[in-house]
Structures are given as C-alpha cells and as structure tokens.
Write an enzyme that holds these catalytic residues in place. Structure first.
Site, mmCIF file in Angstrom:
data_model
loop_
_atom_site.group_PDB
_atom_site.id
_atom_site.type_symbol
_atom_site.label_atom_id
_atom_site.label_comp_id
_atom_site.label_asym_id
_atom_site.label_seq_id
_atom_site.Cartn_x
_atom_site.Cartn_y
_atom_site.Cartn_z
ATOM 1 N N ASP A 155 6.821 3.883 -11.345
ATOM 2 C CA ASP A 155 6.358 3.832 -12.730
ATOM 3 C C ASP A 155 6.882 2.592 -13.450
ATOM 4 O O ASP A 155 6.889 2.539 -14.695
ATOM 5 C CB ASP A 155 6.819 5.079 -13.496
ATOM 6 C CG ASP A 155 5.817 6.224 -13.377
ATOM 7 O OD1 ASP A 155 4.799 6.034 -12.704
ATOM 8 O OD2 ASP A 155 6.066 7.286 -13.956
ATOM 9 N N ASP A 308 13.068 19.542 -13.872
ATOM 10 C CA ASP A 308 13.646 20.163 -12.683
ATOM 11 C C ASP A 308 14.111 21.587 -12.965
ATOM 12 O O ASP A 308 13.832 22.519 -12.206
ATOM 13 C CB ASP A 308 14.802 19.313 -12.142
ATOM 14 C CG ASP A 308 15.712 18.798 -13.260
ATOM 15 O OD1 ASP A 308 15.619 19.301 -14.394
ATOM 16 O OD2 ASP A 308 16.504 17.881 -12.985
#
Length: 572
Positions: A155, A308
């Site tokens: 990214d 997460d």
C-alpha cells in the site's frame, strides 16, 4: 468637566442606601467554598478513590489467576502439543520441504502432496528499512514451492519504495519462489482493507491456511512446519499464534520497557487465555489462520483500528478455538522513538475500547459460546484488560492520590497504596526476570503512558475525535543488526542507487514551535504532581511525597522527550 462628573457620581453613590461589606462577602465566599468542599469535592474524590480501589482489586485478582494458571501449566508439563493433536508432516514430506526431492519420494508421505497449500501475506506501507528482511524471511520458509504462495500487499504511497519492493519480489520470483506482488488503487480500510483485498485473488482459492507477518517480522525457516500441523490435525482450531522476539530490545530504556510489557503479555496473558479459554486476542502478525474460519466470521472488517482483535472476537463467537505456541518465536522490531510508540499505543488503546462498544450486544446475543466464555470476553478480556487497567492507572496513581494530599478527610488505606500495587507489579515483572532491576522505572513510565491510554480509551468509547486514526509504526531498520554486515551494506547500496535523484523538490525547513517540540500534557501533569509532593512534604504529612516527586519527575522526563532514540536526520 471631569471634576464635575466625578463629584456628580460621588453624590449619586452617597445617596444609594446599599453599602458593600467586603468582609462579609469574603466570609460568604469562604462559607460557599467550605460547603462545596464538604458536599461536592471531597465526596467526588472519595468516590474516585473507592472506584479505583475496586478496580485495583479486580486487576489484582486477574493477575493472580493468570499467574496461577501459567505456573500450574508449567508444573504439570502442559504444552500445546500435548493438549491438541500434533504430529509433524510425514518424513517424506518433511524432506521435500527441505528440498530433498528423492527423500521426499522415498519417505512414503506422498512428497509435497502431503502439505496443505499455505498463503503467506505480508502487508506493507512505505517499509523502506525492512522490506528486504521480511520478504527474504518469508521466501526462506521450509515448505514445498508448489504448496506455498508469498503475497506482498504493498500500500506504499512513495513511488521509490514501491519500485524497490517490486524489484525485490521479482528477484525472488526469478529464483523460483511463488511470490505475488499486489497493489491497489487506494488505502481504504488500511491494513484490514489490504488483507481483505488480498483474499479476492483467484490463486487464493487453492489455499487452506494463511500465515501473516507484518513488514518488520522475520520468521524462522521452520515456522510453518511447527505451526501448520495444529490446524491440519485439529479442525476446530482457527488460529495458531506465536510469540514475538525483539531484535532491538537493548537499544534504549524505551525498548526495554516495551519488552517487559510485551513479555508479560505473551508469557502469561496469551498463555493463560489459550489454556483456560482457548481464546486470546490475535496480535495481528506472526500467526496462522484457517481461511474457512475467517470466512465463517465474516472476513476482515475495517470498522476499528484493531482489525486483528475484531476478527478474533467474531471468530471466537462462532465457536472456533485458538492455540498459543510460545515456543515458536518470530523476530521483530520495537519502536525506539517516543513519537512512534505513542501513536502505536493510541491505536492499541483506542481500538479495543471502540470494539468493546460496537460488539457488546453481539457478544451478549451470541448463541454458540457459553455463559463463562461471554463473561471472560466482556469482563476479563475487555473491561479489566482494555479499560479498567488504563483508567485506574491514571485516575488513581496520577490524580486521586496526588490530589488527596490537599484533603485531610480523605484517607487511603495502606493496602490500597502499597500492598496491592506491589503485588500487581511483582506479578507483571515475572514476565521479564532479567529486567527486574528496572521495575520501578518501568512502573513510573507505564503510569506516564496511562495519560495517553486513558484518553485513547475514552475516545474509543465515545467514538469521537481520533478514533479511526491510523499511523503506521515507524521502523528504523534495527533488525539489520541481526544480519551479516555484508548483507546490510549490500542493501544500503541498492537503496542509494535507486534514490540518487530526488522525486520531490526539497522543502524549506519549518520552524518548530515550542508546543510541538515538547509534550505539553506530560509537562503539565508532572508539574502538578510535583506541586502536590511539596504540599505533602511541608503541610499534609501523608508520606506520599517521595512517590509524588519521582512520578512527577517521570512525567517531566517524558514531557521533554528524554526517552527513546532520535529518528535519523535525513541527509541534505
């Protein structure tokens, strides 16, 4: 004219029947102040003390429970391999993983066909300093090349860094490694968005498991051989989490303090969660997931900055189990600058509080987990671990205790000031016995950091302000210290060649303002605590002044940024 006007006003004032008795006004103000003190201020501070003592006892009981579980497991020889089915890949297949094709055929294990197909994901964002290390470590994993896919999710917004990462991927691809370099048009969802997008590629459909590593993590070559068998032989396990090992923990006091906190987290909190509840929060890296479990939980979501933990909680609510394998360690780098650490702690404190708010009803309504599992999630995992710990640390030790020196009516019991905090500290210090001599400094620093953590937790609970702020933790490439000098020099040469021509015009140096250079909130709190210490020393005589002086000094040290390292200054 002026004299006439003054005479006129004096005459008018003389005719007014009301006279101001300033002594009476002062007496009334003193009486109002005493009433506010007696009926408002003192009860409010006393309530804070009571709530803080209650939360302190909660934390104490949680620490004792965690320590008891871990010591009992060690005494009885509890290991994940004994609790769950675990056996290595057949001898022939293991030989194939090492590249011995002849042995792989002879061993009777079916060669590489005995291995499940594993996807190794490495999300990146302008990782100039560490991209080579992470890609190289992933490509060196022992696993048949036709049964593993290395996926680099880049990214990066710096074109030079993107070119470097792509060149590195092409270099490994030329060596026969099945590596994919993937980019997307935007950074929507940050890391969660990149991971979610990575699962949409056609070649992922053949994969059963995903090993995830952040850009500064370097697994050992046998990582997959030691972790994937848990998933292969136990269909109810969704996640295998391993431990972090830090390559720069001795760089400065800041990294040493982080190691002490994270060692306790991994050695005790993760271990106890795995043993008792088969659940713990996924750390976002150095773990292996079952893809079907991710799909069952609804995939990656970017509604918080702890994607997460979000995935872990949703997976647990579906009835999946987690296992922690502390014997497998993955090298990584700790942030060594205070600015980077502060941004990281904001995300780690704000995200869980925000997730707790968003998942409270979902947890209560879940039908696939028991009442005790819900209680553990809501009370132990979220409330005590993510909210109470931050709240009580600042409100009690940095606000209520210092403020109590001004109010003789407020008496805090000795067990709440000395005994309970000491036991909690000793329990947490068990994670790093070799750093026991730094315990006092560590506790003082953790109290300072509680200022940032409580603000972040409140931001998360209120879903306001910087709740969705995502600042990638700065890496300085300290993992290079574990590499041979020749390899480090080679990496530097490659970067220098690629960046000889600047990509953007050189910007003028901006003048740094005083409040940008220092951490004003820490300086203010530290000054207030030191003032409370002097008041206690000369007037209150409660005996808190020693603690108040050193705690105030700790705030001032951090406020003036005399901790951590300085980021390298770019060359002109």
């Amino acid at each position: 004219m002026a004299g006439a006007g003054e005479e006129f006003m004096a005459g008018v004032w003389a005719e007014v029947p009301v006279r101001v008795d300033w002594a009476a006004v002062a007496a009334q103000c003193a009486w109002a102040g005493a009433q506010a003190r007696a009926f408002l201020v003192v009860p409010a501070i006393r309530l804070l003390v009571v709530l803080s003592l209650a939360m302190t006892v909660m934390i104490l009981l949680e620490k004792i429970f965690v320590a008891a579980v871990c010591f009992a497991a060690k005494a009885f020889g509890h290991r994940p391999e004994r609790r769950y089915q675990w056996r290595p890949i057949a001898a022939g297949a293991a030989a194939a993983a090492r590249g011995d094709e002849e042995a792989g055929l002879v061993g009777g294990g079916g060669g590489s066909a005995a291995f499940p197909v594993v996807l190794v994901q490495i999300p990146m964002y302008n990782e100039r300093e560490v991209y080579k290390l992470s890609i190289g470590a992933a490509c060196a994993l022992e696993w048949p090349s036709d049964r593993v896919v290395i996926q680099v999710l880049d990214d990066s917004t710096d074109p030079a860094v993107k070119d470097l990462v792509e060149i590195e991927c092409q270099r490994w691809k030329g060596k026969g490694v099945n590596i994919k370099y993937e980019v997307r048009g935007n950074r929507k969802g940050y890391k969660a968005g990149a991971l979610k997008e990575g699962l949409k590629h056609d070649y992922v459909q053949e994969c059963e498991f995903i090993a995830m590593f952040d850009a500064d993590f370097q697994p050992e070559s046998d990582f997959l051989l030691r972790t994937v068998p848990f998933l292969v032989h136990n269909p109810d396990i969704a996640l295998v989490q391993t431990r972090w090992k830090f390559v720069n923990s001795d760089e400065c006091l800041l990294t040493r303090f982080q190691e002490m906190s994270l060692d306790y987290h991994f050695k005790f909190e993760q271990e106890a969660g795995s043993i008792v509840y088969s659940f713990f929060g996924f750390n976002g890296t150095a773990g292996v997931w079952r893809i079907s479990a991710i799909d069952d939980a609804g995939g990656w979501k970017d509604r918080t900055t702890v994607e997460d933990m979000d995935l872990a909680v949703r997976t647990a609510l579906k009835g999946w189990k987690f296992v922690y394998v502390g014997a497998v360690k993955v090298r990584s780098e700790l942030p060594s600058t205070f600015k980077a650490y502060r941004f990281q702690q904001h995300r780690w404190s704000c995200g869980p509080a925000n997730l707790f708010k968003k998942m409270l009803v979902e947890i209560l309504e879940s039908k696939k987990v028991s009442f005790w599992s819900k209680l553990h999630l809501l009370y132990d995992f979220f409330f005590v671990g993510k909210i109470a710990a931050h709240t009580v640390t600042f409100i009690y030790y940095c606000f209520a205790i210092p403020l109590s020196v001004f109010f003789p009516e407020i008496q805090i019991p000795l067990w709440g000031v000395v005994y309970v905090p000491t036991v909690i500290t000793l329990c947490k210090a068990l994670g790093s016995p070799s750093s026991f001599h730094l315990v006092i400094l560590w506790v003082l620093f953790e109290n300072v950091m509680s200022l940032h953590r409580i603000r972040a937790a409140i931001t998360g609970l209120l879903d306001a302000g910087r709740v969705n702020e995502w600042v990638v933790t700065e890496k300085l490439g300290d993992a290079n210290k574990t590499k041979p000098a020749t390899e480090v020099l080679d990496a530097v040469k490659v970067i220098d060649v690629e960046l000889t021509t600047p990509l953007v015009p050189k910007l003028k140096k901006r003048r740094i303002r005083l409040w940008d250079k220092y951490n004003c909130s820490e300086i203010f709190v530290g000054t207030c605590i030191v003032i409370c210490g002097f008041y206690d020393l000369f007037y209150a005589n409660k005996g808190y002044y020693i603690y108040l002086f050193i705690q105030g000094l700790a705030f001032l040290v951090v406020g003036f940024e005399y901790i951590g390292t300085r980021p390298p200054t770019p060359s002109a």
